[in-house]
Design a protein around this motif. Structure first.
Motif, PDB file in Angstrom:
ATOM      1  N   GLY A 187       0.818  -1.210   0.000  1.00  0.00           N
ATOM      2  CA  GLY A 187       0.000   0.000   0.000  1.00  0.00           C
ATOM      3  C   GLY A 187       0.852   1.261   0.000  1.00  0.00           C
ATOM      4  N   TRP A 188       1.926   1.266   0.800  1.00  0.00           N
ATOM      5  CA  TRP A 188       2.784   2.452   0.861  1.00  0.00           C
ATOM      6  C   TRP A 188       3.603   2.603  -0.425  1.00  0.00           C
ATOM      7  CZ3 TRP A 188       2.449   6.568   3.755  1.00  0.00           C
ATOM      8  CH2 TRP A 188       3.503   7.472   3.776  1.00  0.00           C
ATOM      9  N   PHE A 189       4.034   1.490  -1.031  1.00  0.00           N
ATOM     10  CA  PHE A 189       4.736   1.587  -2.313  1.00  0.00           C
ATOM     11  C   PHE A 189       3.808   2.167  -3.372  1.00  0.00           C
ATOM     12  CE2 PHE A 189       6.010  -0.001  -6.468  1.00  0.00           C
ATOM     13  CZ  PHE A 189       7.343   0.388  -6.509  1.00  0.00           C
ATOM     14  N   ASP A 190       2.564   1.731  -3.375  1.00  0.00           N
ATOM     15  CA  ASP A 190       1.591   2.275  -4.317  1.00  0.00           C
ATOM     16  C   ASP A 190       1.396   3.767  -4.074  1.00  0.00           C
ATOM     17  OD1 ASP A 190      -0.465   1.862  -6.421  1.00  0.00           O
ATOM     18  OD2 ASP A 190      -1.844   2.442  -4.825  1.00  0.00           O
ATOM     19  N   TYR A 191       1.422   4.174  -2.797  1.00  0.00           N
ATOM     20  CA  TYR A 191       1.282   5.596  -2.478  1.00  0.00           C
ATOM     21  C   TYR A 191       2.490   6.387  -2.984  1.00  0.00           C
ATOM     22  CZ  TYR A 191       0.723   9.876   0.254  1.00  0.00           C
ATOM     23  OH  TYR A 191       0.601  11.187   0.633  1.00  0.00           O
ATOM     24  N   CYS A 192       3.693   5.840  -2.798  1.00  0.00           N
ATOM     25  CA  CYS A 192       4.892   6.497  -3.315  1.00  0.00           C
ATOM     26  C   CYS A 192       4.794   6.674  -4.826  1.00  0.00           C
ATOM     27  CB  CYS A 192       6.140   5.687  -2.959  1.00  0.00           C
ATOM     28  SG  CYS A 192       6.551   5.657  -1.207  1.00  0.00           S
ATOM     29  N   ASP A 193       4.311   5.644  -5.511  1.00  0.00           N
ATOM     30  CA  ASP A 193       4.162   5.712  -6.959  1.00  0.00           C
ATOM     31  C   ASP A 193       3.177   6.812  -7.348  1.00  0.00           C
ATOM     32  OD1 ASP A 193       4.596   4.586  -9.664  1.00  0.00           O
ATOM     33  OD2 ASP A 193       2.490   4.005  -9.498  1.00  0.00           O
ATOM     34  N   HIS A 194       2.077   6.934  -6.611  1.00  0.00           N
ATOM     35  CA  HIS A 194       1.103   8.000  -6.894  1.00  0.00           C
ATOM     36  C   HIS A 194       1.687   9.378  -6.591  1.00  0.00           C
ATOM     37  CE1 HIS A 194      -2.006   4.977  -7.454  1.00  0.00           C
ATOM     38  NE2 HIS A 194      -2.825   5.922  -7.824  1.00  0.00           N
ATOM     39  N   LEU A 195       2.442   9.491  -5.506  1.00  0.00           N
ATOM     40  CA  LEU A 195       3.082  10.767  -5.212  1.00  0.00           C
ATOM     41  C   LEU A 195       3.993  11.198  -6.353  1.00  0.00           C
ATOM     42  CD1 LEU A 195       4.145  10.576  -1.434  1.00  0.00           C
ATOM     43  CD2 LEU A 195       2.405  12.059  -2.442  1.00  0.00           C
ATOM     44  N   ILE A 196       4.807  10.274  -6.850  1.00  0.00           N
ATOM     45  CA  ILE A 196       5.743  10.594  -7.919  1.00  0.00           C
ATOM     46  C   ILE A 196       4.996  10.937  -9.198  1.00  0.00           C
ATOM     47  CG2 ILE A 196       7.625   9.652  -9.327  1.00  0.00           C
ATOM     48  CD1 ILE A 196       8.417   7.970  -6.881  1.00  0.00           C
ATOM     49  N   THR A 197       3.859  10.292  -9.419  1.00  0.00           N
ATOM     50  CA  THR A 197       3.056  10.579 -10.606  1.00  0.00           C
ATOM     51  C   THR A 197       2.441  11.973 -10.546  1.00  0.00           C
ATOM     52  OG1 THR A 197       2.520   8.232 -10.865  1.00  0.00           O
ATOM     53  CG2 THR A 197       1.107   9.802 -12.013  1.00  0.00           C
ATOM     54  N   GLU A 198       1.932  12.363  -9.380  1.00  0.00           N
ATOM     55  CA  GLU A 198       1.169  13.598  -9.250  1.00  0.00           C
ATOM     56  C   GLU A 198       2.000  14.798  -8.820  1.00  0.00           C
ATOM     57  OE1 GLU A 198      -1.895  13.790 -10.164  1.00  0.00           O
ATOM     58  OE2 GLU A 198      -2.253  11.655 -10.486  1.00  0.00           O
TER      59      GLU A 198
END
Length: 696
Positions: free
Chosen positions: A344-355
């Motif tokens: 879940g946190w890796f997915d959040y990091c990926d979204h942060l980097i995307t946005e």
């Protein structure tokens, strides 16, 4: 409620000067709060059981009502000016830090949140508001599991909402005391440049403010308040440990309360996505934002069990940061919650980097690559323990499936494959991790081989040209795979006579394995007058001897059953590479370039080596082996039914061999379908029809 309050106040004191009456009521409520510290003798009484919450509510209602009455003026009213001049928020913040009476910190957080949310005047531009806001941020997020987490996340949500309305506030809120200190030293005003001219000094009253009664500070209980405040009230400003809105949000993101954590993550994502270039630069150069995010990712990784079953990891690959916990109906296994939290946190990091702003995104992606990929994950991938290799490879595959951001994908590709894009040679030494992964594709442990091959399968599906170029194209671009010495035959029919092939005779048909009709090859169709599609298709279909084919007996005849899937896959791949500028035709050979030995590359070589060992021999030996299996035709049909779920899975002799024959037949049909859709004379969607009966 507000109109009724105003009416009652005007009834009580008359309607000649309502603003002064409101101010008097406001001051009386504040005096009531300060008198509590003079009159109270029980320090254990919770704040919610005193009249403090009620008086704070009345003060808030007065501020909102006053602003509504002065909407046209657009300036701070007398009550708001009193709040600012007497630094009431500073005092409340100190009382919240002292946590007296018990629960006072929650009351302070709630009051700050409601004032900032309901008063429309730009309060955060005032030093007497901005400074206590900074102090309150430092009070929050310092103790995991704090009883004020709910109030803290509400407070940060209001701040993020204000910053969203005015993005210039982000840098101001982040730097806080630093900006104020620099402006004081330079003699600059302590408000943002966008403030209106009517607010010459935001911490002073306006010249046109109505007369106000002189209030004795001691009558407001100042001495009593000081006796209950912490001795070092300014320590919050002078501390060396950084603490601001970002660090507060990061602390709340790690809350055990899922709703608190989710709201904090949404707020942090909002801030990083709307950061201005200046604020983004500050975030990466002067704050602990990116290191803290990655540090938590590494901590979650280390908290998982050393060994996790790849099947369990695959079952949780769909975890999202918005829903980080695994579905309750799934089977439980040791480490499930820790795995779900990490993914879940890796997915959040990926979204942060995307946005996030580009400056923040690139920095965060590099931090993930350096601190997590290289320092944390790579030692596990290179470990001598098979359990460590298996778990880390399966986890990396799960992360690749979730990965969407181009910046993080770029870093992941460089981490896995290196940066060299020159043609490979058999004796060269690729980067350590890439070499290990290639060897793991053909590991002594079948589990590790399968897990690593699945990793490359997911990698090849990512929309990144460097992946295809590194693994395949860099060894093909010079076309050294073309043999110059002998011209290509005009057609396969000139050089291949299937009737004379000793492995494609009818001798085995006497054993009882008789197809209903003799198989026929696909009809010949040329593509642009150059390529005979049938020759390519049939070259795959003829790899498996007729005696070892079973699909015709279950009405699963031609390769056309795979054509629709192959066409969809081909179209998907074509659209993915459309923007990469690849040539539509092969590069012409240069007759002046010296011929050099062809090397397919380390990746393709290991795949070809594995394919050459299908069934532990080459296909030409297959007939010799199957003739030694008693009742081979019946057993082969039974195994096919087992693999398709049409028969119970009973154990048979030569089970691996029989399963391998069926899988090989289907694999060849898939290859034939892919070859067909790559060179269709017309659109396959319009021309695909069931193959004639008996056709394979």
């Amino acid at each position: 409620m507000l109109s009724r309050l105003g009416a009652l106040l005007q009834e009580a004191v008359g309607a000649r000067e309502p603003s002064i009456d409101l101010l008097q009521a406001f001051v009386e409520h504040w005096k009531g709060i300060t008198h509590y510290y003079i009159e109270s003798t029980d320090e254990n009484t919770p704040a919610k059981k005193t009249d403090i919450p009620w008086r704070l509510k009345q003060m808030l209602d007065i501020l909102v009502y006053e602003e509504q009455q002065q909407a046209a003026a657009g300036e701070a009213g007398p009550c708001l000016e009193y709040l600012l001049q007497h630094k009431i928020l500073e005092t409340l913040c100190a009382l919240g830090k002292a946590e007296y009476p018990p629960g006072m910190r929650q009351q302070v957080f709630q009051f700050f949140s409601k004032v900032l949310a309901q008063v429309q005047h730009p309060l955060l531009h005032y030093l007497s508001v901005h400074r206590p806001v900074q102090k309150l941020l430092r009070l929050g997020g310092t103790a995991p599991g704090s009883i004020t987490e709910k109030e803290e996340v509400q407070f940060t949500t209001v701040l993020c909402s204000k910053i969203q309305q005015d993005p210039e506030l982000l840098a101001y809120i982040l730097e806080g005391k630093k900006i104020v200190g620099r402006k004081k030293a330079c003699g600059e005003p302590t408000a943002l440049p966008k403030d209106t001219a009517s607010h010459r000094d935001k911490d002073c009253f306006h010249d046109g403010a109505p007369a106000r009664p002189q209030l004795d500070e001691e009558s407001c209980g100042a001495q009593a308040l000081n006796s209950h405040m912490p001795a070092e009230t300014e320590e919050l400003d002078g501390g060396t440990t950084e603490s601001n809105l970002i660090t507060s949000l990061l602390g709340l993101c790690q809350s055990k309360k899922s709703r608190v954590a989710l709201k904090a993550q949404e707020n942090l994502l909002l801030l990083l996505s709307m950061a201005s270039p200046a604020a983004a630069t500050y975030l990466v150069q002067s704050s602990a934002c990116c290191p803290a995010i990655v540090r938590h990712l590494c901590q979650l990784y280390r908290s998982m069990p050393v060994f996790l079953d790849p099947a369990d990891i695959a079952a949780l690959e769909g975890i999202s940061w918005r829903l980080p916990s695994a579905p309750s109906d799934e089977a439980s296994f040791p480490g499930k919650e820790a795995l779900a939290a990490f993914l879940g946190w890796f997915d959040y990091c990926d979204h942060l980097i995307t946005e996030a702003h580009t400056v923040v995104a690139d920095t965060l992606a590099k931090a993930v690559a350096e601190k997590f990929f290289v320092e944390t994950l790579q030692p596990q991938l290179l470990h001598v323990s098979e359990q460590s290799i298996l778990t880390s490879t399966a986890l990396l595959t799960a992360m690749l499936i979730q990965l969407r951001s181009p910046a993080l994908l770029r870093e992941a590709v460089a981490f896995l494959l290196g940066t060299d894009r020159h043609p490979e040679a058999p004796g060269d030494n690729p980067c350590a991790l890439y070499a290990h992964l290639i060897r793991h594709c053909d590991h002594l442990s079948d589990e590790i081989s399968i897990a690593t091959l699945r990793l490359f399968e997911e990698l090849l599906q990512k929309p990144h040209e460097g992946i295809i170029r590194s693994l395949v194209l860099r060894n093909l671009e010079g076309r050294p795979y073309v043999a110059w010495g002998s011209p290509e035959p005009e057609s396969y029919e000139d050089t291949l006579d299937l009737e004379e092939d000793p492995y494609f005779t009818d001798s085995f048909l006497d054993s009882g394995f008789q197809p209903r009709t003799k198989p026929r090859l696909a009809p010949a169709t040329s593509y642009d007058g150059k390529t005979a599609v049938t020759e390519i298709v049939n070259s795959f279909l003829c790899l498996v001897p007729e005696e070892a084919k079973t699909s015709a007996f279950l009405e699963e005849t031609g390769y056309d059953t795979y054509v629709h899937d192959a066409y969809g896959l081909f179209q998907e791949c074509s659209s993915r590479v459309a923007s990469w500028g690849w040539p539509l035709t092969p590069t012409p050979l240069d007759p002046h370039e010296p011929e050099r030995p062809f090397f397919e590359g380390h990746f393709l070589r290991v795949l070809f080596d594995r394919m050459s060992r299908i069934l532990d021999q080459v296909i030409g030996d297959l007939m010799q082996r199957i003739q030694r299996v008693p009742q081979f035709p019946g057993k082969l049909l039974l195994v096919r039914k087992q693999l398709t779920g049409q028969a119970p899975g009973e154990q048979l002799d030569h089970q691996t061999l029989l399963q391998g024959v069926v899988v090989l037949e289907e694999f060849c049909k898939e290859l034939a379908a892919i070859a067909f859709v790559k060179f269709p004379p017309h659109d396959p969607r319009q021309n695909v029809s069931p193959a004639p009966e008996g056709q394979v």
